[in-house]
Design a protein around this motif. Structure first.
Motif, PDB file in Angstrom:
ATOM      1  N   GLN A  50     -24.930  -2.259   8.193  1.00 33.94           N
ATOM      2  CA  GLN A  50     -24.971  -0.904   8.755  1.00 33.94           C
ATOM      3  C   GLN A  50     -26.403  -0.493   9.071  1.00 33.94           C
ATOM      4  O   GLN A  50     -26.671   0.110  10.107  1.00 33.94           O
ATOM      5  CB  GLN A  50     -24.344   0.099   7.790  1.00 33.94           C
ATOM      6  N   GLN A  51     -27.325  -0.803   8.153  1.00 32.21           N
ATOM      7  CA  GLN A  51     -28.730  -0.467   8.378  1.00 32.21           C
ATOM      8  C   GLN A  51     -29.264  -1.133   9.642  1.00 32.21           C
ATOM      9  O   GLN A  51     -29.931  -0.490  10.460  1.00 32.21           O
ATOM     10  CB  GLN A  51     -29.599  -0.908   7.190  1.00 32.21           C
ATOM     11  N   ALA A  52     -28.988  -2.415   9.800  1.00 34.50           N
ATOM     12  CA  ALA A  52     -29.480  -3.145  10.967  1.00 34.50           C
ATOM     13  C   ALA A  52     -28.925  -2.531  12.240  1.00 34.50           C
ATOM     14  O   ALA A  52     -29.669  -2.308  13.207  1.00 34.50           O
ATOM     15  CB  ALA A  52     -29.104  -4.622  10.875  1.00 34.50           C
ATOM     16  N   TRP A  53     -27.636  -2.248  12.257  1.00 37.60           N
ATOM     17  CA  TRP A  53     -27.009  -1.655  13.436  1.00 37.60           C
ATOM     18  C   TRP A  53     -27.594  -0.276  13.703  1.00 37.60           C
ATOM     19  O   TRP A  53     -27.948   0.039  14.831  1.00 37.60           O
ATOM     20  CB  TRP A  53     -25.495  -1.552  13.230  1.00 37.60           C
ATOM     21  N   PHE A  54     -27.720   0.551  12.659  1.00 35.29           N
ATOM     22  CA  PHE A  54     -28.220   1.914  12.819  1.00 35.29           C
ATOM     23  C   PHE A  54     -29.656   1.914  13.329  1.00 35.29           C
ATOM     24  O   PHE A  54     -29.996   2.654  14.253  1.00 35.29           O
ATOM     25  CB  PHE A  54     -28.141   2.671  11.488  1.00 35.29           C
ATOM     26  N   ARG A  55     -30.491   1.077  12.744  1.00 33.58           N
ATOM     27  CA  ARG A  55     -31.898   1.020  13.162  1.00 33.58           C
ATOM     28  C   ARG A  55     -32.032   0.560  14.615  1.00 33.58           C
ATOM     29  O   ARG A  55     -32.894   1.051  15.345  1.00 33.58           O
ATOM     30  CB  ARG A  55     -32.698   0.117  12.231  1.00 33.58           C
ATOM     31  N   GLU A  56     -31.189  -0.357  15.037  1.00 34.18           N
ATOM     32  CA  GLU A  56     -31.211  -0.807  16.424  1.00 34.18           C
ATOM     33  C   GLU A  56     -30.838   0.337  17.365  1.00 34.18           C
ATOM     34  O   GLU A  56     -31.500   0.562  18.377  1.00 34.18           O
ATOM     35  CB  GLU A  56     -30.243  -1.976  16.608  1.00 34.18           C
ATOM     36  N   ARG A  57     -29.793   1.075  17.034  1.00 33.95           N
ATOM     37  CA  ARG A  57     -29.374   2.207  17.860  1.00 33.95           C
ATOM     38  C   ARG A  57     -30.421   3.317  17.828  1.00 33.95           C
ATOM     39  O   ARG A  57     -30.745   3.909  18.849  1.00 33.95           O
ATOM     40  CB  ARG A  57     -28.019   2.759  17.386  1.00 33.95           C
ATOM     41  N   TYR A  58     -30.969   3.602  16.644  1.00 31.10           N
ATOM     42  CA  TYR A  58     -32.006   4.627  16.511  1.00 31.10           C
ATOM     43  C   TYR A  58     -33.203   4.273  17.394  1.00 31.10           C
ATOM     44  O   TYR A  58     -33.732   5.124  18.114  1.00 31.10           O
ATOM     45  CB  TYR A  58     -32.432   4.757  15.048  1.00 31.10           C
ATOM     46  N   ASP A  59     -33.621   3.015  17.351  1.00 29.54           N
ATOM     47  CA  ASP A  59     -34.768   2.572  18.141  1.00 29.54           C
ATOM     48  C   ASP A  59     -34.478   2.720  19.637  1.00 29.54           C
ATOM     49  O   ASP A  59     -35.344   3.178  20.395  1.00 29.54           O
ATOM     50  CB  ASP A  59     -35.092   1.115  17.801  1.00 29.54           C
ATOM     51  N   HIS A  60     -33.285   2.352  20.045  1.00 28.19           N
ATOM     52  CA  HIS A  60     -32.892   2.499  21.450  1.00 28.19           C
ATOM     53  C   HIS A  60     -32.961   3.962  21.873  1.00 28.19           C
ATOM     54  O   HIS A  60     -33.574   4.299  22.889  1.00 28.19           O
ATOM     55  CB  HIS A  60     -31.476   1.952  21.644  1.00 28.19           C
ATOM     56  N   TYR A  61     -32.341   4.839  21.093  1.00 30.12           N
ATOM     57  CA  TYR A  61     -32.322   6.262  21.433  1.00 30.12           C
ATOM     58  C   TYR A  61     -33.707   6.903  21.302  1.00 30.12           C
ATOM     59  O   TYR A  61     -34.046   7.809  22.056  1.00 30.12           O
ATOM     60  CB  TYR A  61     -31.313   7.014  20.575  1.00 30.12           C
ATOM     61  N   ARG A  62     -34.509   6.422  20.352  1.00 32.52           N
ATOM     62  CA  ARG A  62     -35.862   6.964  20.183  1.00 32.52           C
ATOM     63  C   ARG A  62     -36.691   6.696  21.434  1.00 32.52           C
ATOM     64  O   ARG A  62     -37.355   7.592  21.956  1.00 32.52           O
ATOM     65  CB  ARG A  62     -36.536   6.336  18.954  1.00 32.52           C
ATOM     66  N   LYS A  63     -36.636   5.470  21.933  1.00 32.51           N
ATOM     67  CA  LYS A  63     -37.380   5.124  23.149  1.00 32.51           C
ATOM     68  C   LYS A  63     -36.886   5.946  24.327  1.00 32.51           C
ATOM     69  O   LYS A  63     -37.687   6.457  25.123  1.00 32.51           O
ATOM     70  CB  LYS A  63     -37.245   3.631  23.441  1.00 32.51           C
ATOM     71  N   GLN A  64     -35.581   6.086  24.426  1.00 30.85           N
ATOM     72  CA  GLN A  64     -34.985   6.879  25.501  1.00 30.85           C
ATOM     73  C   GLN A  64     -35.423   8.342  25.411  1.00 30.85           C
ATOM     74  O   GLN A  64     -35.796   8.957  26.412  1.00 30.85           O
ATOM     75  CB  GLN A  64     -33.461   6.764  25.387  1.00 30.85           C
ATOM     76  N   ALA A  65     -35.400   8.900  24.211  1.00 29.62           N
ATOM     77  CA  ALA A  65     -35.780  10.302  24.012  1.00 29.62           C
ATOM     78  C   ALA A  65     -37.266  10.512  24.266  1.00 29.62           C
ATOM     79  O   ALA A  65     -37.667  11.544  24.821  1.00 29.62           O
ATOM     80  CB  ALA A  65     -35.411  10.749  22.593  1.00 29.62           C
ATOM     81  N   GLU A  66     -38.099   9.547  23.883  1.00 31.78           N
ATOM     82  CA  GLU A  66     -39.532   9.669  24.125  1.00 31.78           C
ATOM     83  C   GLU A  66     -39.821   9.647  25.625  1.00 31.78           C
ATOM     84  O   GLU A  66     -40.666  10.410  26.100  1.00 31.78           O
ATOM     85  CB  GLU A  66     -40.297   8.565  23.401  1.00 31.78           C
ATOM     86  N   ARG A  67     -39.137   8.788  26.376  1.00 33.36           N
ATOM     87  CA  ARG A  67     -39.327   8.768  27.840  1.00 33.36           C
ATOM     88  C   ARG A  67     -38.892  10.099  28.443  1.00 33.36           C
ATOM     89  O   ARG A  67     -39.577  10.648  29.317  1.00 33.36           O
ATOM     90  CB  ARG A  67     -38.534   7.616  28.460  1.00 33.36           C
ATOM     91  N   ALA A  68     -37.763  10.628  27.986  1.00 31.96           N
ATOM     92  CA  ALA A  68     -37.271  11.917  28.503  1.00 31.96           C
ATOM     93  C   ALA A  68     -38.254  13.026  28.169  1.00 31.96           C
ATOM     94  O   ALA A  68     -38.499  13.924  28.990  1.00 31.96           O
ATOM     95  CB  ALA A  68     -35.892  12.214  27.932  1.00 31.96           C
ATOM     96  N   ARG A  69     -38.827  12.986  26.994  1.00 33.15           N
ATOM     97  CA  ARG A  69     -39.779  14.014  26.564  1.00 33.15           C
ATOM     98  C   ARG A  69     -41.027  13.993  27.446  1.00 33.15           C
ATOM     99  O   ARG A  69     -41.536  15.030  27.828  1.00 33.15           O
ATOM    100  CB  ARG A  69     -40.145  13.801  25.088  1.00 33.15           C
ATOM    101  N   VAL A  70     -41.509  12.815  27.781  1.00 32.07           N
ATOM    102  CA  VAL A  70     -42.674  12.697  28.657  1.00 32.07           C
ATOM    103  C   VAL A  70     -42.367  13.307  30.012  1.00 32.07           C
ATOM    104  O   VAL A  70     -43.185  14.050  30.582  1.00 32.07           O
ATOM    105  CB  VAL A  70     -43.089  11.213  28.802  1.00 32.07           C
ATOM    106  N   ILE A  71     -41.188  13.038  30.531  1.00 34.89           N
ATOM    107  CA  ILE A  71     -40.788  13.598  31.822  1.00 34.89           C
ATOM    108  C   ILE A  71     -40.693  15.131  31.740  1.00 34.89           C
ATOM    109  O   ILE A  71     -41.126  15.827  32.648  1.00 34.89           O
ATOM    110  CB  ILE A  71     -39.462  12.975  32.294  1.00 34.89           C
ATOM    111  N   GLU A  72     -40.148  15.642  30.642  1.00 32.84           N
ATOM    112  CA  GLU A  72     -40.030  17.099  30.459  1.00 32.84           C
ATOM    113  C   GLU A  72     -41.393  17.773  30.448  1.00 32.84           C
ATOM    114  O   GLU A  72     -41.535  18.905  30.923  1.00 32.84           O
ATOM    115  CB  GLU A  72     -39.320  17.427  29.145  1.00 32.84           C
ATOM    116  N   LEU A  73     -42.389  17.117  29.884  1.00 37.23           N
ATOM    117  CA  LEU A  73     -43.714  17.714  29.721  1.00 37.23           C
ATOM    118  C   LEU A  73     -44.547  17.647  30.993  1.00 37.23           C
ATOM    119  O   LEU A  73     -45.608  18.264  31.055  1.00 37.23           O
ATOM    120  CB  LEU A  73     -44.445  17.042  28.566  1.00 37.23           C
ATOM    121  N   ARG A  74     -44.103  16.943  31.987  1.00 38.54           N
ATOM    122  CA  ARG A  74     -44.865  16.833  33.247  1.00 38.54           C
ATOM    123  C   ARG A  74     -44.817  18.100  34.016  1.00 38.54           C
ATOM    124  O   ARG A  74     -44.048  18.918  34.058  1.00 38.54           O
ATOM    125  CB  ARG A  74     -44.337  15.696  34.105  1.00 38.54           C
TER     126      ARG A  74
END
Length: 66
Positions: A42-66
């Motif tokens: 469960q940890q491995a699966w969760f961390r993989e999904r968290y990392d995917h969504y974290r990268k996605q959210a960080e890209r979206a945040r950069v776009i929002e701040l432009r």
């Protein structure tokens, strides 16, 4: 995979996405504490999904701040 397992994954996916968004907004997230009671699988699966969504959210945040 039974219905309960599918629901667990949906719940974990929602949590991974939520914590990733919190991280992107600058809120501290202790991923070790979040996954502390999960099995290794469960940890491995969760961390993989968290990392995917974290990268996605960080890209979206950069776009929002432009």
């Amino acid at each position: 995979m039974n219905r309960q397992d599918i629901n667990e994954l949906k719940n974990f996916d929602f949590l991974a996405r939520s914590f990733a968004r919190m991280h992107a907004l600058g809120q501290p997230v202790d991923i070790d504490a979040v996954t502390g009671n999960m099995s290794d699988e469960q940890q491995a699966w969760f961390r993989e999904r968290y990392d995917h969504y974290r990268k996605q959210a960080e890209r979206a945040r950069v776009i929002e701040l432009r």
